[in-house]
Design a protein around this motif. Structure first.
Motif, short mmCIF file in Angstrom:
data_model
loop_
_atom_site.label_atom_id
_atom_site.label_comp_id
_atom_site.label_asym_id
_atom_site.label_seq_id
_atom_site.Cartn_x
_atom_site.Cartn_y
_atom_site.Cartn_z
N ARG A 156 0.85 -1.21 0.00
CA ARG A 156 0.00 0.00 0.00
C ARG A 156 0.87 1.25 0.00
O ARG A 156 1.84 1.34 0.74
CB ARG A 156 -0.91 0.02 1.23
N PRO A 157 0.53 2.24 -0.82
CA PRO A 157 1.35 3.45 -0.94
C PRO A 157 1.13 4.43 0.21
O PRO A 157 0.00 4.69 0.60
CB PRO A 157 0.90 4.06 -2.27
N HIS A 158 2.22 4.97 0.73
CA HIS A 158 2.17 5.90 1.85
C HIS A 158 1.48 7.21 1.46
O HIS A 158 1.71 7.76 0.39
CB HIS A 158 3.59 6.21 2.33
N GLY A 159 0.61 7.71 2.33
CA GLY A 159 -0.03 9.01 2.17
C GLY A 159 -1.19 9.04 1.22
O GLY A 159 -1.80 10.09 1.02
N ARG A 160 -1.57 7.94 0.62
CA ARG A 160 -2.68 7.92 -0.33
C ARG A 160 -3.92 7.31 0.30
O ARG A 160 -3.84 6.52 1.23
CB ARG A 160 -2.30 7.09 -1.56
N MET A 161 -5.05 7.70 -0.25
CA MET A 161 -6.32 7.09 0.14
C MET A 161 -6.50 5.85 -0.72
O MET A 161 -6.37 5.92 -1.94
CB MET A 161 -7.48 8.05 -0.11
N VAL A 162 -6.79 4.72 -0.08
CA VAL A 162 -7.05 3.49 -0.83
C VAL A 162 -8.43 2.95 -0.48
O VAL A 162 -8.89 3.10 0.65
CB VAL A 162 -5.98 2.39 -0.57
N TYR A 163 -9.08 2.34 -1.46
CA TYR A 163 -10.34 1.66 -1.23
C TYR A 163 -10.02 0.25 -0.73
O TYR A 163 -9.10 -0.39 -1.24
CB TYR A 163 -11.16 1.57 -2.51
N HIS A 164 -10.76 -0.22 0.26
CA HIS A 164 -10.54 -1.57 0.77
C HIS A 164 -11.86 -2.16 1.24
O HIS A 164 -12.86 -1.46 1.39
CB HIS A 164 -9.51 -1.57 1.91
N LEU A 165 -11.85 -3.48 1.42
CA LEU A 165 -13.06 -4.19 1.83
C LEU A 165 -13.06 -4.57 3.30
O LEU A 165 -13.98 -5.20 3.79
CB LEU A 165 -13.24 -5.46 0.98
N GLY A 166 -12.01 -4.21 4.04
CA GLY A 166 -11.95 -4.48 5.47
C GLY A 166 -11.37 -5.84 5.82
O GLY A 166 -11.12 -6.12 6.98
#
Length: 142
Positions: free
Chosen positions: A36-46
């Motif tokens: 996962r990239p630092h400082g970015r917003m990512v979509y995830h399913l939990g």
């Protein structure tokens, strides 16, 4: 992860600089466990699955591209966003061991997963100590 004030003296004075070197130079601003990239917003399913916008693909909790895509039911109502923040983890949980091979750049999820057994061990030890003190001095403390 923030360091508790009572634990700060376990870390070296240059901990911020050392952490930044691990995050940005060695890890390339991405979690070393899942990517996962630092400082970015990512979509995830939990459940560890997340959307990698750079390659336009879903990844699992270890950073591998998914062969089977999430279903529409998975996406409906469960899709969340999280800002990824890297933290430096000690692989052996010894804060005095700051060797490069003992440090890893982890996102929040991977760091918590890595530390879970150690946190459970410490919790058990704390509860055991409280119970022992209660037995010793006439009652279990509330």
């Amino acid at each position: 992860m923030p360091i508790r004030p009572e634990h700060r003296y376990f870390y070296p004075i240059d901990w911020r600089e050392l952490s930044a070197m691990v995050w940005f130079r060695r890890a390339g601003s991405a979690c070393e466990a899942c990517g996962r990239p630092h400082g970015r917003m990512v979509y995830h399913l939990g459940d560890g699955r997340w959307w990698d916008a750079e390659i336009s693909a879903w990844r699992d909790g270890r950073g591998k591209s998914l062969a089977e895509l999430p279903t529409l039911d998975d996406l409906t109502g469960r899709l969340r966003t999280t800002r990824v923040v890297l933290a430096t983890a000690h692989m052996d949980h010894d804060t005095a061991n700051n060797a490069n091979a003992n440090l890893a750049a982890f996102c929040q999820r991977c760091h918590v997963n890595h530390d879970r057994p150690e946190h459970q061990r410490r919790r058990w030890r704390t509860l055991f100590r409280r119970k022992a003190l209660g037995d010793l001095f006439g009652g279990y403390p509330p």
